[in-house]
Write an enzyme that holds these catalytic residues in place. Sequence first.
Site, mmCIF file in Angstrom:
data_model
loop_
_atom_site.group_PDB
_atom_site.id
_atom_site.type_symbol
_atom_site.label_atom_id
_atom_site.label_comp_id
_atom_site.label_asym_id
_atom_site.label_seq_id
_atom_site.Cartn_x
_atom_site.Cartn_y
_atom_site.Cartn_z
ATOM 1 N N LYS A 192 9.823 7.448 -8.515
ATOM 2 C CA LYS A 192 10.711 6.278 -8.446
ATOM 3 C C LYS A 192 11.053 5.772 -9.851
ATOM 4 C CE LYS A 192 11.150 6.601 -4.144
ATOM 5 N NZ LYS A 192 10.361 6.156 -3.019
HETATM 6 C C1 LIG Z 1 10.064 6.305 -1.586
HETATM 7 C C2 LIG Z 1 10.638 5.613 -0.434
HETATM 8 C C3 LIG Z 1 9.834 4.924 0.493
HETATM 9 C C4 LIG Z 1 8.336 5.017 0.517
HETATM 10 O O1 LIG Z 1 7.681 4.601 -0.589
HETATM 11 P P1 LIG Z 1 6.208 5.217 -0.916
HETATM 12 O O2 LIG Z 1 5.731 4.335 -2.024
HETATM 13 O O3 LIG Z 1 6.405 6.628 -1.320
HETATM 14 O O4 LIG Z 1 5.369 5.074 0.305
HETATM 15 C C5 LIG Z 1 10.456 4.223 1.504
HETATM 16 N N1 LIG Z 1 11.782 4.200 1.619
HETATM 17 C C6 LIG Z 1 12.601 4.852 0.780
HETATM 18 C C7 LIG Z 1 14.066 4.766 0.967
HETATM 19 C C8 LIG Z 1 12.047 5.593 -0.271
HETATM 20 O O5 LIG Z 1 12.852 6.282 -1.092
#
Ligand SMILES: *Cc1c(COP(=O)(O)O)cnc(C)c1O
Length: 379
Positions: A192
């Site tokens: 991210k």
């Molecule tokens: C990455 C992501 C998540 C989940 O986040 P994690 O921290 O990996 O559990 C949820 N929704 C979207 C759209 C994402 O890209």
Amino acid sequence: MKNSKIWLSSPHMGGNEQKFVKEAFDTNWVAPLGPNVNGLELDLENYLGNESHVGALSSGTAAIHLGLILLGVQFGDEVICQSMTFSASANPIKYLGATPIFVDSEDETWNICPKALEEAIVDRIAKGMKPKAIIAVHLYGVPYQIEAIKAISDKYDIPVLEDSAEALGSSYKGQKCGTFGDIGVLSFNGNKIITTSGGGAIVTKSEVLKDKAVFYATQSRDDAPHYQHSEIGYNYRMSNICAGIGRGQMEVLDAHVQLRRDMNEFYVKLFQDIDVVSVFTVPNDHYFANYWLTAIVIESNVVKGIDREALRLAFEEANIESRPLWKPMHLQPIFEKYPFYGSNVAENLFKKGLCLPSGSNLTDGERERIKEVVINVFK
Ligand SMILES: *Cc1c(COP(=O)(O)O)cnc(C)c1O
């Protein structure tokens, strides 16, 4: 020798992360609580503004799960979810024994379509099942149609869970993403815009709701000297070590947003004379995107044998990672039996779309390698 791998999005440390982690070790705060956890929450509250209250959790998925609980979702309820998204947006609906109702995207922001959303709500109500919540997502850091979705949420009195996992640093009319929904969700997974190696956060409108989220996240312990529980609990709190990484990352968040936006600009220029390719950008100046990932849509050219897969494979050959857009949930084996409202917008985007390397840490040399592949494919 093969060139080193160019990733879609890889961790990019700012420099002070290890200082915060070292502090945690030096003071023996090696636990899912401590000064870094509180510090990261404060940093995020200051960054988001708008009287946000933030609880740091073990993942974005955990934040969605607790968010749905806070919105009162229970076994047997229905929850509307944008179909085009990562599966983590929808999975927590099933954790709760509720039923997902999927809704198509619109062309401008690729996010939940207001028309299809209202159609879904009206139809579910007619069937005697008023949806309990709406999960809307800011895909690739581009905000969804904030005002239209809010108007529908207000009209039918159904709360919005804003999945801002990809959109920390994005905003709409100057207001930060993560602060629009009744509940907001952030992710700090490794790929991210900033990372805590793994982690997430829930954003609420009141300290009371934040405290409730933290209560659930720490096994729902009642106020008693022994372990006493009146509600089911979860082990979802962020560790003080991970939060230390997060504090360092918050110092460079805005700089990294700018670098991702520069990458988007690089692709806009690279593809400007290639008419079968359009780069995904915001619809107007009210939208500010972090461009977590830059995505493109390729209209296939049968004569020249060019399509999404041709470009993806050419990148792969050059050891460059690229990936099709999120496959819509209503087309996933695990979710295809649930209701879907809309047409084929998300499906077409999935067929033609590709995410390109977008990290804030890409070098000039890596950009050259990307450019070379594109020029070769489209020459
Ligand atoms: C990455 C992501 C998540 C989940 O986040 P994690 O921290 O990996 O559990 C949820 N929704 C979207 C759209 C994402 O890209």
